[in-house]
Design an enzyme around this catalytic site. Structure first.
Site, PDB file in Angstrom:
ATOM      1  N   LYS A  84       0.841  -1.203   0.000  1.00 33.85           N
ATOM      2  CA  LYS A  84       0.000   0.000   0.000  1.00 33.85           C
ATOM      3  C   LYS A  84       0.878   1.256   0.000  1.00 33.85           C
ATOM      4  CE  LYS A  84      -3.747  -2.544   2.200  1.00 33.85           C
ATOM      5  NZ  LYS A  84      -4.360  -3.026   3.453  1.00 33.85           N
TER       6      LYS A  84
ATOM      7  N   GLN B 204      -4.364  -1.676   9.960  1.00 32.97           N
ATOM      8  CA  GLN B 204      -4.200  -2.990   9.323  1.00 32.97           C
ATOM      9  C   GLN B 204      -4.657  -4.090  10.278  1.00 32.97           C
ATOM     10  OE1 GLN B 204      -3.277  -3.383   6.131  1.00 32.97           O
ATOM     11  NE2 GLN B 204      -3.511  -5.595   6.265  1.00 32.97           N
TER      12      GLN B 204
ATOM     13  N   ASP C 270     -10.952   2.326   4.680  1.00 32.86           N
ATOM     14  CA  ASP C 270     -11.332   0.909   4.595  1.00 32.86           C
ATOM     15  C   ASP C 270     -12.845   0.754   4.443  1.00 32.86           C
ATOM     16  OD1 ASP C 270      -9.485  -1.223   4.590  1.00 32.86           O
ATOM     17  OD2 ASP C 270      -8.847  -0.727   6.623  1.00 32.86           O
TER      18      ASP C 270
HETATM   19  N1  GUN Z   1      -6.146  -7.116   6.498  1.00 31.77           N
HETATM   20  C1  GUN Z   1      -6.408  -7.864   5.416  1.00 31.77           C
HETATM   21  N2  GUN Z   1      -7.142  -7.171   4.530  1.00 31.77           N
HETATM   22  C2  GUN Z   1      -7.363  -5.950   5.067  1.00 31.77           C
HETATM   23  C3  GUN Z   1      -8.052  -4.780   4.618  1.00 31.77           C
HETATM   24  O1  GUN Z   1      -8.637  -4.709   3.539  1.00 31.77           O
HETATM   25  N3  GUN Z   1      -8.018  -3.732   5.471  1.00 31.77           N
HETATM   26  C4  GUN Z   1      -7.403  -3.778   6.667  1.00 31.77           C
HETATM   27  N4  GUN Z   1      -7.442  -2.697   7.428  1.00 31.77           N
HETATM   28  N5  GUN Z   1      -6.750  -4.828   7.111  1.00 31.77           N
HETATM   29  C5  GUN Z   1      -6.742  -5.920   6.306  1.00 31.77           C
END
Ligand code: GUN
Length: 286
Positions: free
Chosen positions: A53, A97, A120
């Site tokens: 990211k 995350q 998110d």
């Molecule tokens: N962990 C795995 N996929 C995601 C996601 O799309 N967002 C977040 N915040 N954590 C994750």
């Protein structure tokens, strides 16, 4: 039938390139979009996701920071960091995350993220907007599946769709987006009595349960389009999805591979949400 591969890397790259002029316009106007990622503990998969990211942010000219907290940090410390980021004007998106260490409650802590920065799309405000049919910042993986459907030119209106999985992150928002576009949607779960009875009728199948082999070719309608959201690590270290790729690709018309499928989209849609959040921030100022 041998299914065509839906190339997540290609579609994600296209989506990211389409964001470039929006990032340039924001930056020229004095607002460089900014994303803050919070990593708690040392989950290896989370490290990789966050790295991807952050790399996408720097490729596109967004500001990004990673905030690391120790695995044994308290919920109060995490909430204090979220609240500080809520007040930081050059941060437009906050990504906590997941998963969190087990002593921290993901739902309770996520709810401290200001909805305007909730890239998110997990806040109740953003989920409620999606339910009401007025999506604001919506969950990234669901947005990614819909972007793939559109890239492939699949007709959603009137289609029969099955979503396997009912998570807040993927299953529920994907089902809502398909409903909004006029599909007839069945949501199946691990408790569904006869999964194949449902998947066999579906033109569009989305599988997001985190269990390899959940759907195989014998459970599909010939010509179905299959979106595999699962990312599972096998004992030999290989990564596999929730769909038995070999048998499914002999029956489906199109299928996403794992890796290189839906997972690639999630990064691109997160960046898209961050750019939207920055645009909303500028609009709210004037
Ligand atoms: N962990 C795995 N996929 C995601 C996601 O799309 N967002 C977040 N915040 N954590 C994750």
């Amino acid at each position: 039938m041998t299914a065509l591969l839906i190339d997540g890397a290609l579609i994600a790259r296209k989506l990211l390139e389409e964001l470039r002029p929006r990032v340039a316009a924001l930056t020229a106007g004095g607002t460089k979009p900014g994303l803050a990622a919070i990593l708690v503990g040392d989950n290896a998969a989370s490290e990789v996701y966050v790295r991807n990211k952050i790399r996408a942010c720097s490729d596109l000219g967004l500001k990004s920071d990673v905030h690391r907290l120790a695995a044994n940090c308290s919920e109060d410390e995490l909430i204090a960091l979220i609240e500080k980021l809520n007040r930081t004007p050059d941060i437009h998106g906050i990504l906590l995350q997941l998963p969190l260490p087990t002593h921290l409650d993901a739902e309770r802590t996520t709810r401290h993220i200001n909805a305007a920065k909730d890239v998110d799309g997990f806040s109740w405000e953003n989920l409620g907007a999606l339910v009401a049919g007025h999506p604001q910042l919506a969950p990234c993986t669901a947005l990614g599946v819909m972007a793939m459907i559109d890239h492939e030119g699949l007709k959603v209106e009137g289609a029969d769709a099955v979503v396997v999985g009912r998570s807040v992150a993927v299953g529920k928002p994907t089902a809502l987006m398909l409903i909004a576009r006029g599909a007839t949607v069945t949501v199946c779960t691990s408790k569904t009595r006869d999964l194949a009875r449902h998947t066999r009728n579906a033109d569009i199948v989305v599988v997001a349960v985190g269990k390899p082999g959940t759907v195989n070719g014998g459970m599909l309608k010939p010509g179905a389009a299959v979106f595999d959201v699962g990312i599972n690590r096998l004992a030999d270290g290989k990564i596999t999805g929730d769909v038995d790729f070999a048998s499914a690709s002999a029956v489906a018309s199109r299928i996403t591979p794992v890796p290189g499928g839906v997972g690639r989209m999630t990064v691109a849609t997160l960046i898209a949400n961050t750019v939207s959040a920055a645009e909303n921030f500028v609009k709210a100022k004037v």
